[in-house]
Design a protein around this motif. Structure first.
Motif, short mmCIF file in Angstrom:
data_model
loop_
_atom_site.label_atom_id
_atom_site.label_comp_id
_atom_site.label_asym_id
_atom_site.label_seq_id
_atom_site.Cartn_x
_atom_site.Cartn_y
_atom_site.Cartn_z
N UNK A 4 0.91 -1.44 0.02
CA UNK A 4 -0.02 -0.05 0.08
C UNK A 4 0.82 1.20 -0.13
N UNK A 5 1.94 1.24 0.97
CA UNK A 5 3.03 2.42 0.70
C UNK A 5 3.42 2.56 -0.67
N UNK A 6 3.87 1.53 -1.51
CA UNK A 6 4.20 1.70 -2.74
C UNK A 6 3.34 2.20 -3.68
N UNK A 7 1.93 1.94 -3.17
CA UNK A 7 0.93 2.68 -4.26
C UNK A 7 0.90 3.82 -4.04
N UNK A 8 0.70 4.36 -2.75
CA UNK A 8 0.85 5.82 -2.43
C UNK A 8 2.02 6.54 -3.05
N UNK A 9 2.83 5.91 -2.97
CA UNK A 9 4.30 6.80 -3.61
C UNK A 9 4.01 6.83 -5.18
N UNK A 10 3.49 5.96 -5.67
CA UNK A 10 3.57 6.08 -7.05
C UNK A 10 2.22 6.93 -7.43
N UNK A 11 1.03 6.94 -6.62
CA UNK A 11 0.07 8.03 -6.81
C UNK A 11 0.66 9.39 -6.64
N UNK A 12 1.46 9.91 -5.85
CA UNK A 12 1.97 10.98 -5.67
C UNK A 12 2.97 11.41 -6.72
N UNK A 13 3.55 10.30 -7.59
CA UNK A 13 4.62 10.58 -8.48
C UNK A 13 5.99 10.49 -7.84
N UNK A 14 6.25 9.94 -7.06
CA UNK A 14 7.51 9.66 -6.44
C UNK A 14 8.26 8.54 -7.24
N UNK A 15 9.31 8.84 -8.02
CA UNK A 15 10.07 7.94 -8.75
C UNK A 15 10.55 6.34 -7.99
N UNK A 16 10.37 5.45 -8.37
CA UNK A 16 10.92 4.31 -7.73
C UNK A 16 12.41 4.31 -7.44
N UNK A 17 12.59 4.18 -6.33
CA UNK A 17 13.76 4.14 -5.79
C UNK A 17 14.30 5.46 -5.09
N UNK A 18 13.45 6.50 -5.36
CA UNK A 18 13.89 7.78 -4.79
C UNK A 18 13.67 7.69 -3.45
N UNK A 19 14.39 8.90 -2.78
CA UNK A 19 14.04 9.23 -1.18
C UNK A 19 13.21 10.59 -1.27
N UNK A 20 12.12 10.40 -0.47
CA UNK A 20 10.98 11.43 -0.49
C UNK A 20 11.25 12.07 0.66
#
Length: 746
Positions: free
Chosen positions: A525-541
């Motif tokens: 679910x966390x991965x899905x939230x990050x994708x929804x916000x447009x955070x690139x895979x592997x990035x530190x947000x």
């Protein structure tokens, strides 16, 4: 050869010239020269220009022997220019931070076009800043560069010289210069845009356009406004000499008529005896350049036709009738609002006489916002545990989509809204309900509050006028007296709030329900939230969530995020959440300078819990979000560069620097060092976080909402879920399993 030549004409702007020049010299992009043209100004503009020229070799002070006006002053600056691009900045305006960097980057990305158009914001004496309402015309999607024929809507933007960068070689090849007189921008901007072989746009505010109360040309009453006729004669002469540009004549004619109408309608520009002559000359100019074909709304067509015919009396009568119509329309609207308000209150009074609905519950958050925070967590748990409960969520229509199925969204100010407030047994809010609410016998009102208080609140603000502003403390106490229960996350919150909000309510020290979601959200679910916000895979947000500054009328950026992302490198992104205003909305006075691809504006996101789950670390200052965030066991960095001013204006209940949730930076440079040396996620940071969590999160175990529901809705006083010891709590997953560049730090 510098990349930019910034030309600043100066005449009677001594009060603003320092700020103008400082805004250029403080830019992060340094490859430029500044030419200040003292247009024989009678004030201190000349000495100010000389002072800057002595201090910085990039500044040239040019003094004209006699006053020539804006156009000739700019021409004098162009004669001395050596930059690749010309940028014009009036002496009472300023560049926003990093504007030149954004312009340079966009020029490079679009192949060095002849003209780059960017945006501006009007800044008023009060500090209020308002972006250009036609900003959508600067949409960067589509071809990187183009000709005007491909995007003719750009002619709808303000036709001024200072919202564009011009390739100097193009300007010199075409022989463009400014004419004398008022409205000198007109015969420059139209020919430039029509002739440019390539145009690009930058969807970013780069210029702060000062709206002076007095002294600017547009508010000066003078017959020099008659210069507008000569300026449009020059535009049409330019077109007539180039047959390939004839296609633009209808649009230019329409724009000219609109411009004449605007000048004539302004009560500040034309002396009263000169108005008939202005109208006659406008009519003559319309007949001289008449070129129909550009569409216009019917009222504009009527005005234009009357002006072209010289029918001034009819034109005035039409204008007067339109003003009267607007006044009547406003009066009718006010009457309708008054009648509706009276009907709503009558309806509410009738509803108050009807029985309570024992299975109805109404929930809301501050400002009638989206489904979020403590009330949302309690509402979801109540629907799960309370048989037959019917719930409603009070929110503005724009947030109705956030309300889950099975819960009724109710818009404020409707008949259904007042019916719900009158008859629901349970009322839950993290702020205040409408002050016209009548608390009925048998109704139960639960105040959930908004996190743990660091900042001074309630009646403790009595001796802090900067923070209290216009708070009605008598009304505040009347509201507090309606509370039956007040939720508390920890002993600190209990002690503070029972003093700041004195009344007979029962405190429920059960934890923070809004943190329950942290304990049940898995990595998928966390991965899905990050994708929804447009955070690139592997990035530190990094979530940047500063607090509102009570001592500032306008909320200025507290951190240079553009510079931070460059310092951190491409593996980092920043989630930028603007400060919440006292009414709960994002800070509207803030103006973004650029749209950096690694800065994601999440100010409008309804759920801070989602943002916290999706991020790898939090950067904040005085926000209560830090008290929740430590439950995730992710790094927190405090940026406290103004703590003395904040303490003086707002005050805090304990010294956050002596007991912080993470590493503390007292300046921007210190913050950068904390990240570049990796101290932000080192062992010291973890120790501080653990101590902070132990003190302020004793009940945040994922069951806070359940304890509240069982006590308030089910009436259970025994057998409530006991707090889970920290050592036995379910581990909260990190935002990503292997943050980019992670390593142990000290």
């Amino acid at each position: 050869m510098p990349r930019f030549t910034v030309i600043v004409p100066a005449f009677r702007v001594q009060a603003y010239l320092h700020a103008c020049l400082d805004s250029v010299l403080s830019q992060s992009f340094k490859d430029y020269e500044i030419i200040v043209v003292d247009d024989a100004s009678p004030d201190a503009c000349g000495p100010i220009a000389d002072e800057y020229a002595r201090r910085d070799p990039r500044v040239t002070a040019l003094h004209l022997p006699r006053n020539a006006g804006l156009g000739p002053a700019r021409n004098a600056g162009m004669e001395r220019a050596s930059g690749d691009y010309l940028i014009f900045l009036d002496g009472d305006d300023t560049l926003l931070p990093d504007a030149l960097r954004a312009i340079a980057d966009r020029l490079g990305a679009t192949g060095d076009p002849d003209v780059l158009m960017y945006d501006y914001a009007r800044t008023y004496w009060s500090g209020r800043s308002v972006r250009n309402v036609l900003a959508d015309r600067l949409d960067e999607r589509g071809p990187a560069s183009f000709r005007l024929a491909d995007r003719p809507e750009l002619l709808q933007l303000l036709m001024v010289v200072w919202n564009k960068a011009y390739r100097r070689a193009f300007v010199e090849a075409e022989g463009f210069t400014f004419p004398p007189g008022y409205y000198e921008d007109t015969p420059w901007t139209y020919p430039v845009l029509m002739s440019a072989g390539s145009i690009a746009v930058l969807d970013a505010v780069c210029v702060s356009y000062r709206q002076r109360r007095r002294g600017n040309i547009l508010s000066t009453t003078s017959e020099r406004h008659f210069d507008i006729f000569d300026q449009y004669d020059r535009v049409f002469a330019y077109v007539d000499a180039r047959p390939e540009l004839a296609v633009w004549r209808p649009v230019l004619f329409r724009r000219m008529l609109d411009h004449f109408s605007a000048v004539y309608a302004s009560r500040d520009r034309l002396p009263l005896p000169s108005r008939p002559a202005f109208f006659r000359l406008a009519a003559a100019s319309c007949r001289r350049h008449h070129t129909p074909g550009a569409p216009a709304p019917l009222p504009a067509q009527l005005r234009h036709g009357l002006m072209r015919l010289g029918a001034r009396r009819t034109y005035r009568a039409l204008a007067a009738s339109r003003r009267l119509g607007h006044e009547l329309s406003r009066g009718a609207a006010a009457l309708r609002r008054a009648v509706r308000s009276a009907a709503l209150q009558a309806h509410y009074r009738i509803q108050l006489l009807l029985p309570l609905r024992s299975r109805d519950a109404v929930f809301a958050t501050r400002g009638h916002g989206a489904y979020a925070c403590g009330p949302a967590a309690i509402e979801a748990k109540a629907r799960e545990l309370v048989p037959g409960l019917r719930t409603a969520w009070l929110c503005r229509p724009v947030h109705a989509h956030t309300v889950p199925t099975g819960t009724q969204p109710l818009a404020p100010g409707t008949f259904a809204y007042w019916s719900a407030l009158a008859r629901a047994k349970y009322l839950v809010n993290n702020a205040d309900f409408d002050r016209r609410l009548v608390k009925r016998r048998g109704q139960i009102l639960l105040q959930t509050h908004r996190g743990t208080p660091l900042r001074t609140i309630g009646t403790d603000l009595l001796d802090r006028p900067a923070a209290a502003r216009d708070t009605d403390f008598e009304q505040l106490l009347r509201t507090v007296d309606t509370w039956d229960f007040a939720l508390s996350a920890n002993p600190h919150s209990t002690l503070v709030r029972e003093r700041a909000y004195p009344s007979a309510y029962t405190t429920l020290e059960y934890g923070s329900p809004r943190t329950d979601v942290y304990h049940r959200t898995g990595p998928a679910e966390v991965a899905r939230l990050r994708e929804t916000l447009g955070i690139p895979a592997g990035a530190t947000a990094l979530l940047h969530a500063p607090a509102h500054r009570d001592y500032r009328r306008v909320q200025r950026p507290v951190l240079d995020l553009e510079l931070l992302v460059r310092v951190l490198g491409p593996q980092f992104v920043i989630l930028e959440r603007a400060p919440r205003t006292p009414n709960g909305s994002g800070s509207g006075s803030r103006t973004r300078t650029t749209t950096h691809p690694r800065i994601i504006d999440v100010s409008g996101h309804p759920s801070p819990e989602t943002l916290a789950l999706a991020s790898d670390a939090l950067i904040t200052d005085y926000s209560s979000l830090m008290f929740d965030y430590v439950n995730l066991d992710r790094p927190v960095v405090l940026h406290l560069d103004d703590i003395e001013a904040y303490e003086a204006a707002r005050g805090t209940y304990f010294d956050i620097t002596s007991f912080p949730p993470g590493v503390v930076a007292r300046s921007q440079d210190e913050l950068f060092d904390i990240f570049t040396t990796d101290h932000w996620r080192g062992s010291r940071s973890a120790q501080l976080r653990a101590a902070f969590r132990a003190r302020f999160c004793p009940y945040d175990d994922g069951h806070a909402a359940e304890r509240v529901v069982r006590r308030v809705f089910l009436g259970e006083t025994d057998g409530l879920p006991l707090p889970v010891p920290p050592s036995a709590r379910r581990a909260v997953f990190p935002a990503q399993q292997n943050p980019a560049g992670a390593r142990a730090g000290g």
